[in-house]
Design a protein around this motif. Sequence first.
Motif, mmCIF file in Angstrom:
data_model
loop_
_atom_site.group_PDB
_atom_site.id
_atom_site.type_symbol
_atom_site.label_atom_id
_atom_site.label_comp_id
_atom_site.label_asym_id
_atom_site.label_seq_id
_atom_site.Cartn_x
_atom_site.Cartn_y
_atom_site.Cartn_z
ATOM 1 N N GLN A 196 14.503 44.710 37.207
ATOM 2 C CA GLN A 196 15.278 45.894 37.799
ATOM 3 C C GLN A 196 15.228 46.062 39.169
ATOM 4 O O GLN A 196 13.863 46.616 39.612
ATOM 5 C CB GLN A 196 15.256 47.153 36.944
ATOM 6 C CG GLN A 196 16.380 48.136 37.402
ATOM 7 C CD GLN A 196 16.367 49.340 36.434
ATOM 8 O OE1 GLN A 196 15.082 49.826 36.145
ATOM 9 N NE2 GLN A 196 17.475 50.107 36.247
ATOM 10 N N LYS B 11 19.847 49.536 40.425
ATOM 11 C CA LYS B 11 20.699 48.648 39.890
ATOM 12 C C LYS B 11 20.196 48.583 38.329
ATOM 13 O O LYS B 11 19.191 49.097 37.938
ATOM 14 C CB LYS B 11 20.447 47.179 40.280
ATOM 15 C CG LYS B 11 20.782 47.007 41.577
ATOM 16 C CD LYS B 11 22.212 47.184 42.110
ATOM 17 C CE LYS B 11 22.515 47.061 43.669
ATOM 18 N NZ LYS B 11 23.958 47.240 44.066
ATOM 19 N N SER B 12 21.062 47.934 37.440
ATOM 20 C CA SER B 12 20.803 47.949 36.195
ATOM 21 C C SER B 12 19.702 46.724 35.806
ATOM 22 O O SER B 12 19.767 45.657 36.595
ATOM 23 C CB SER B 12 22.046 47.799 35.090
ATOM 24 O OG SER B 12 22.699 46.366 35.535
ATOM 25 N N PRO B 13 19.119 46.675 34.744
ATOM 26 C CA PRO B 13 18.373 45.660 34.381
ATOM 27 C C PRO B 13 19.119 44.295 34.186
ATOM 28 O O PRO B 13 20.222 44.343 33.842
ATOM 29 C CB PRO B 13 17.625 45.827 32.921
ATOM 30 C CG PRO B 13 17.621 47.510 33.148
ATOM 31 C CD PRO B 13 19.039 47.805 33.908
ATOM 32 N N ILE C 249 23.528 53.650 31.843
ATOM 33 C CA ILE C 249 23.692 52.166 31.638
ATOM 34 C C ILE C 249 23.991 52.058 30.044
ATOM 35 O O ILE C 249 23.290 52.334 29.470
ATOM 36 C CB ILE C 249 22.204 51.441 32.057
ATOM 37 C CG1 ILE C 249 21.790 52.017 33.278
ATOM 38 C CG2 ILE C 249 22.459 50.099 32.064
ATOM 39 C CD1 ILE C 249 20.383 51.494 33.597
ATOM 40 N N PHE D 175 21.177 58.254 35.964
ATOM 41 C CA PHE D 175 21.723 56.818 36.007
ATOM 42 C C PHE D 175 21.983 56.381 34.646
ATOM 43 O O PHE D 175 20.994 56.297 33.627
ATOM 44 C CB PHE D 175 20.648 55.957 36.536
ATOM 45 C CG PHE D 175 21.604 54.392 36.757
ATOM 46 C CD1 PHE D 175 20.485 53.077 36.835
ATOM 47 C CD2 PHE D 175 22.566 54.389 37.446
ATOM 48 C CE1 PHE D 175 20.912 52.032 36.954
ATOM 49 C CE2 PHE D 175 22.964 53.176 37.807
ATOM 50 C CZ PHE D 175 22.337 51.874 37.514
ATOM 51 N N TYR E 164 12.848 42.020 31.758
ATOM 52 C CA TYR E 164 14.026 42.416 32.542
ATOM 53 C C TYR E 164 13.358 42.569 33.817
ATOM 54 O O TYR E 164 12.402 43.051 34.080
ATOM 55 C CB TYR E 164 14.850 43.585 32.041
ATOM 56 C CG TYR E 164 15.707 43.351 30.830
ATOM 57 C CD1 TYR E 164 15.119 43.588 29.646
ATOM 58 C CD2 TYR E 164 16.929 43.057 31.122
ATOM 59 C CE1 TYR E 164 15.907 43.258 28.472
ATOM 60 C CE2 TYR E 164 17.764 42.850 29.852
ATOM 61 C CZ TYR E 164 17.169 42.957 28.606
ATOM 62 O OH TYR E 164 17.947 42.640 27.593
#
Lengths: 113, 116
Positions: free
Chosen positions: A38, A42-44, B93, B91, A36
């Motif tokens: 990232q 931000k998200s992966p 997710i 954070f 991934y």
Amino acid sequence: QKEVEQNSGPLSVPEGAIASLNCTYSDRVSQSFFWYRQYSGKSPELIMSIYSNGDKEDGRFTAQLNKASQYVSLLIRDSQPSDSATYLCAPVDSGAGSYQLTFGKGTKLSVIP
Amino acid sequence: GAVVSQHPSWVICKSGTSVKIECRSLDFQATTMFWYRQFPKQSLMLMATSNEGSKATYEQGVEKDKFLINHASLTLSTLTVTSAHPEDSSFYICSARDRASNTEAFFGQGTRLTVV
């Protein structure tokens, strides 16, 4: 406890060069592996998946897997400044049908223009 | 790829209040959703695995009474942080697994929670 080891970096490469990211994992039963990307805050986002020993190429990205050595890597050819991000290696634990990802801490890549 | 929508993107709340975060799979049915937490400069840590219609499975060290997870449908899971404290600032997710793809999971955009 499952462990995923990555060099935290930062790994700095000049624009156009090849960036090599490495990952070792402790869980021998893992059969699937994801890389991934990232960006900060931000998200992966998934960039590569690999399930079999050997190489898998997708555009500028090549993933390499060696299950015997419990090692997976990601090569980025013709690195671009937009590739600057943290790259996360994630073996998949599919035991008992659960499917869980164990993430490494990631390698921070910086591509210098 | 499949789309996972997470809402809100960021939230600020007062200490002691509760916050609900939603995770929706927009174009596929998600049999399993995962909730992660990521502190600055740290990796994603799995908090819990949520299967539609059943109770969530929490990872060791994650308080199930504090982090309430509901996965009532194949397209929606929610995480409620109850009685939030500043140390819960992180954070958060979610990711959802596409039943059709068998192994691949897609991530939501993440929620930045700040507890003041």
